[in-house]
Design an enzyme around this catalytic site. Structure first.
Site, PDB file in Angstrom:
ATOM      1  N   ARG A  23      54.589  -6.631  62.659  1.00 57.27           N
ATOM      2  CA  ARG A  23      54.042  -5.910  61.512  1.00 57.27           C
ATOM      3  C   ARG A  23      53.660  -6.865  60.368  1.00 57.27           C
ATOM      4  NH1 ARG A  23      58.100  -1.504  59.817  1.00 57.27           N
ATOM      5  NH2 ARG A  23      59.562  -3.150  60.398  1.00 57.27           N
ATOM      6  N   CYS A 516      53.827   2.526  59.962  1.00 66.36           N
ATOM      7  CA  CYS A 516      53.998   2.367  61.401  1.00 66.36           C
ATOM      8  C   CYS A 516      55.199   3.190  61.846  1.00 66.36           C
ATOM      9  CB  CYS A 516      54.252   0.902  61.746  1.00 66.36           C
ATOM     10  SG  CYS A 516      52.939  -0.179  61.160  1.00 66.36           S
ATOM     11  N   ASP A 599      62.455  23.007  63.397  1.00 62.03           N
ATOM     12  CA  ASP A 599      61.188  22.544  62.829  1.00 62.03           C
ATOM     13  C   ASP A 599      60.154  22.263  63.910  1.00 62.03           C
ATOM     14  OD1 ASP A 599      62.059  22.500  60.152  1.00 62.03           O
ATOM     15  OD2 ASP A 599      63.009  20.543  60.428  1.00 62.03           O
ATOM     16  N   CYS A 643      54.057  22.411  59.291  1.00 61.01           N
ATOM     17  CA  CYS A 643      53.543  21.767  58.101  1.00 61.01           C
ATOM     18  C   CYS A 643      52.096  21.357  58.141  1.00 61.01           C
ATOM     19  CB  CYS A 643      54.426  20.684  57.591  1.00 61.01           C
ATOM     20  SG  CYS A 643      54.963  19.270  58.267  1.00 61.01           S
ATOM     21  N   HIS A 694      53.642  16.683  48.541  1.00 57.80           N
ATOM     22  CA  HIS A 694      52.866  15.475  48.827  1.00 57.80           C
ATOM     23  C   HIS A 694      52.371  14.813  47.554  1.00 57.80           C
ATOM     24  CE1 HIS A 694      52.637  17.895  52.555  1.00 57.80           C
ATOM     25  NE2 HIS A 694      53.054  16.746  53.031  1.00 57.80           N
TER      26      HIS A 694
HETATM   27  N1  GLN Z   1      63.462  19.470  58.085  1.00 56.70           N
HETATM   28  C1  GLN Z   1      62.523  18.405  57.930  1.00 56.70           C
HETATM   29  C2  GLN Z   1      62.608  17.862  56.516  1.00 56.70           C
HETATM   30  O1  GLN Z   1      62.891  18.627  55.643  1.00 56.70           O
HETATM   31  C3  GLN Z   1      61.098  18.862  58.199  1.00 56.70           C
HETATM   32  C4  GLN Z   1      60.128  17.734  58.038  1.00 56.70           C
HETATM   33  C5  GLN Z   1      58.711  18.033  58.457  1.00 56.70           C
HETATM   34  O2  GLN Z   1      58.267  19.145  58.446  1.00 56.70           O
HETATM   35  N2  GLN Z   1      57.947  17.033  58.797  1.00 56.70           N
HETATM   36  O3  GLN Z   1      62.356  16.698  56.277  1.00 56.70           O
HETATM   37 ZN    ZN Z   2      56.873  19.937  56.810  1.00 55.17          ZN
END
Ligand code: GLN
Ligand code: ZN
Length: 754
Positions: A23, A516, A599, A643, A694
């Protein structure tokens, strides 16, 4: 065309990793961003990496070495800059070219970066060019030429690789200020003019072949898109002075593009015969094939398994009687696999014998090239060891009928859950992770380095869990989480605890820019030797009277973010993972946990590029999720978290998951998701994100209240959950704490008379 150059391609690869075996590029770029090194120092590191790559590829016996495969950030961004598709907001007299380039990738002060999105169904992400009627393409750089010259000076003639013009336009998006109805393909002619100029420049410099990548055509294509492909390659192949042109289509079936390209005067076509072996038939019958080189992509560029050379060779030989030349290659760029298996000394020997990373794949291609040229069979190599087999897991899966993927009807579950869990309307919660503090990261590093033992590490993590639970109580959240401090990554954490997975020490792959990842290797039958999350959740629950959610990563996401065995259908592998999760859920239930979240942020990522293949994918993906969750009692509330905000294509599948509560990213899209869900009759709990994690911005009560009002127009209060868009691990407490307080405050405001 240059007659002094050899005209064949022979053995090649379509591209190569560029982040450096250790890297090095990531470090140098991040040092440059932080002001620790200057531009010449960064350029030195880059040149060193390029030199090492081209000499290594030439030395390992490739006949044609790809060039222009380097990038400081992303090849789509490189292309945008090369053709001067730089939106006005990034043009800044005071910035160097390199800083403008990085500003497009990362933003600058108040200037938002280009959007980042997934490169087809891989885990690589590219920057989306923004085009409009005022985009004025011109050849604004010389990167492909400069890298060709640099390699030639090192003794290696290369084949510059470029994103093809039509794929560039198909992947770009209309700029925000483009006129209504503007389509990026309208810019085809001026863009092809620039490519024509570039090909002329490359031919003058002595380039024999160029590779134009057109992977967009493995997805469904409209008549207009196919017409654009035709127009572009008629024009480019008719240029009086140009290199030979190889057009590459990978990640799927290139069959739609084949008749168009076959009828043109392009000189070669590269096909992905790993993902889409059936195209072989279409190729053989192709008009014009006699004059062309067919580059058979038979070494998997996206996965880490050693190639069965005899089988690979047998996919090339049927072409010998048809094509002008049969060349052999990786199925796509090797960008998607780690550099070198030899950097993994601690992998189990029998597993190692089954693996090939980029360097090993180059050797395989070279060997296949020799076998093909000399008309020999592929020299025999020892067959790889068989994958770990677990008959217990297989027998259990065979014994499970469809009823094991079905829970009690939702109405019954909802009643049982209401009784067990008295939750207020507009229940507040979070997605799982809390900020990973320096202290948490340090503890993990200390554990790895042996400065901290397991017990000491667990103690620190428990202290962190306690702090996170107290904070949530203080903020007034209704359903708590333990915060996931013990997880390095939501997939790797489980991979390390399940049998059938291996993790690597140096197996880094570029995800985007300098980010990465080290995907685990799912190599054998999967089983769960011990509980993976139960002690953490039980501990968190022991601290509070409020419900704490169990937190698991779903089977589809575990597959999507791993290298997965390819000797059996993905559906079977996903079910094995699901079975392990099913057992984990049973144990969480036995420990008294009332809510379990599974998730699936990657559910949409694996969606195949062609609409025709999607139903089959969604069936196994949804089936695996339901296998994982299908044994949960009616009174256990199952949550899932997804997500992405654009999910028209998977909306039925989301309903099919049959989770009691679905939390989903929505803050940026202003709750549009709710209307889509309502349209398919979705009638269970839903938590559209009201805090965009974000962005470092901290929303206030009024803003969140506005989003809740919008949500309440689509979902009644007793089914509406209030939560952030995603986990909080990448943010800091300074932002997270006020944002969560605002979120809880907004949920508690009296309404609608507010
Ligand atoms: N449970 C995970 C978190 O809260 C979900 C992360 C995700 O959706 N990428 O980080
Ligand atoms: Zn998420």
């Amino acid at each position: 065309m240059n007659d002094e150059q050899p005209t064949g391609i022979g053995a090649t690869v379509l591209g190569y990793p560029r982040i450096g075996p250790h890297r090095e590029l990531k470090r140098a770029v991040e040092d440059y961003w932080a002001g620790r090194i200057d531009e010449p120092a960064l350029r030195d590191v880059a040149a060193g990496l390029r030199r090492a790559t081209c000499t290594a590829l030439a030395d390992s016996g490739l006949d044609s070495v790809p060039g222009n495969t380097f990038s400081y950030y992303d090849q789509m961004l490189d292309t945008a800059v090369l053709v001067d598709a730089v939106p006005a907001r990034f043009r800044d007299e005071g910035s160097s070219e390199l800083d403008t380039y990085f500003a497009m990738a990362r933003g600058r002060d108040a200037v938002a970066p280009l959007e980042l999105t997934k490169w087809f169904d891989t885990n690589y992400h590219y920057l989306v060019p923004e085009l409009g009627t005022d985009t004025a393409f011109r050849l604004a750089g010389d990167k492909p030429l400069a890298e060709f010259r640099e390699a030639r000076d090192a003794g290696v003639p290369t084949r510059p690789v470029l994103v093809g013009p039509v794929t560039f336009l198909r992947l770009a998006k209309p700029a925000a200020d483009a006129p209504e109805g503007f389509r990026t393909l309208e810019l085809l002619d001026p863009l092809v003019d620039v490519y024509a100029e570039l090909l002329g420049v490359l031919a003058d410099a002595g380039v024999a072949w160029v590779q134009l990548d057109e992977p967009a055509f493995v997805a469904d294509s409209t008549e207009e898109e196919l017409a654009a492909l035709h127009r572009a390659y008629e024009r480019l192949s008719a240029l009086p002075a140009r290199p030979l042109i190889l057009v590459a289509g990978y990640f799927g079936d290139f069959a739609d593009a084949l008749p168009v390209l076959g009828g043109s005067s392009v000189d070669g076509i590269a096909l992905d015969l790993v993902t889409a072996p059936a195209q072989l038939d279409a190729v053989r019958g192709l008009r014009g094939i006699r004059d062309k080189t067919i580059v058979a992509g038979v070494v998997d560029g996206r996965n880490v398994w050693r190639t069965d050379l005899a089988d690979a060779l047998s996919r090339c030989t049927p072409l010998l009687d048809h094509a002008g030349e049969v060349a052999v290659s990786s199925s796509c760029s090797l960008l998607h696999v780690p550099y070198d298996l030899d950097a993994e000394p601690s992998l189990d020997e029998s597993l190692r014998g089954r693996l090939a990373f980029a360097r090993q794949k180059v050797a395989e291609v070279a060997r296949l090239g020799r076998a093909l040229r000399d008309g020999e069979g592929a020299a025999a190599v020892d067959p790889p060891a068989a994958p770990r087999r677990d008959d217990g897991v297989r027998d259990r899966l065979t014994a499970l009928g469809p009823e094991h993927r079905r829970r009690a009807p939702y109405a019954e579950r909802a009643a049982a859950q209401r009784e067990r869990l008295p939750l207020p309307p507009l229940t507040t919660t979070t997605i799982g992770s809390f900020p990973q503090t320096d202290a948490v990261r340090r503890a993990r590093a200390d554990l790895r380095a042996g400065r901290l033992d397991e017990a000491g590490y667990a103690e620190r993590m428990r202290a962190e869990v306690e702090r996170i639970v107290r904070l949530q109580e203080d903020i007034g959240l209704d359903v708590l989480v333990h915060g996931e401090p013990e997880r390095n990554d939501m997939v790797q954490y489980f991979a390390e605890l399940l049998d059938g997975f291996a993790t690597t020490a140096n197996g880094w792959v570029q995800s985007y820019g300098t980010r990465c990842v080290r995907p685990p290797i799912l190599h054998g039958d999967v089983s769960r030797p011990a509980p993976m999350t139960v002690p953490w959740i039980r501990y968190a629950q022991s601290l509070t009277d409020r419900p704490v959610k169990g937190m698991l990563t779903g089977p589809v996401t575990i597959l999507a973010w791993s290298f997965v065995r390819d000797d059996q259908p993905a559906a079977e592998t996903a079910d094995q993972v699901a079975l392990a999760l099913r057992d984990e859920i049973a144990e969480l239930e036995a420990a008294g946990v009332a809510i379990v979240q599974v998730d699936e942020p990657a559910l949409r990522e694996l969606l195949p590029p062609r609409a025709a293949d999607r139903a089959a994918y969604l069936e196994w993906a949804v089936g695996a999720f339901r296998l994982a969750t299908g044994a949960a009692a009616a009174a256990t509330q199952v949550h899932t978290h997804l997500c992405y905000s654009e999910f028209g294509d998977v909306i039925d599948a989301i309903d099919g998951l049959d989770a009691d509560v679905t939390t989903i990213e929505a803050a940026r899209s202003r709750m549009e998701v709710l209307a889509d869900l309502a349209a398919v009759g979705f009638a269970r709990g839903v938590g559209p994100g009201v805090y965009d994690i974000h962005s470092p911005r901290v929303p206030d009560e009024t803003e969140i209240g506005g989003l809740l009002d919008a949500a309440l127009r689509a979902v009644p209060a007793d089914r509406l959950w209030v939560n952030p868009d995603c986990g909080l691990k990448t943010r800091g407490y300074a932002e997270v704490e006020p944002a969560l307080r605002a979120m809880v405050g907004a949920a508690r405001l009296p309404r609608p008379a507010r």
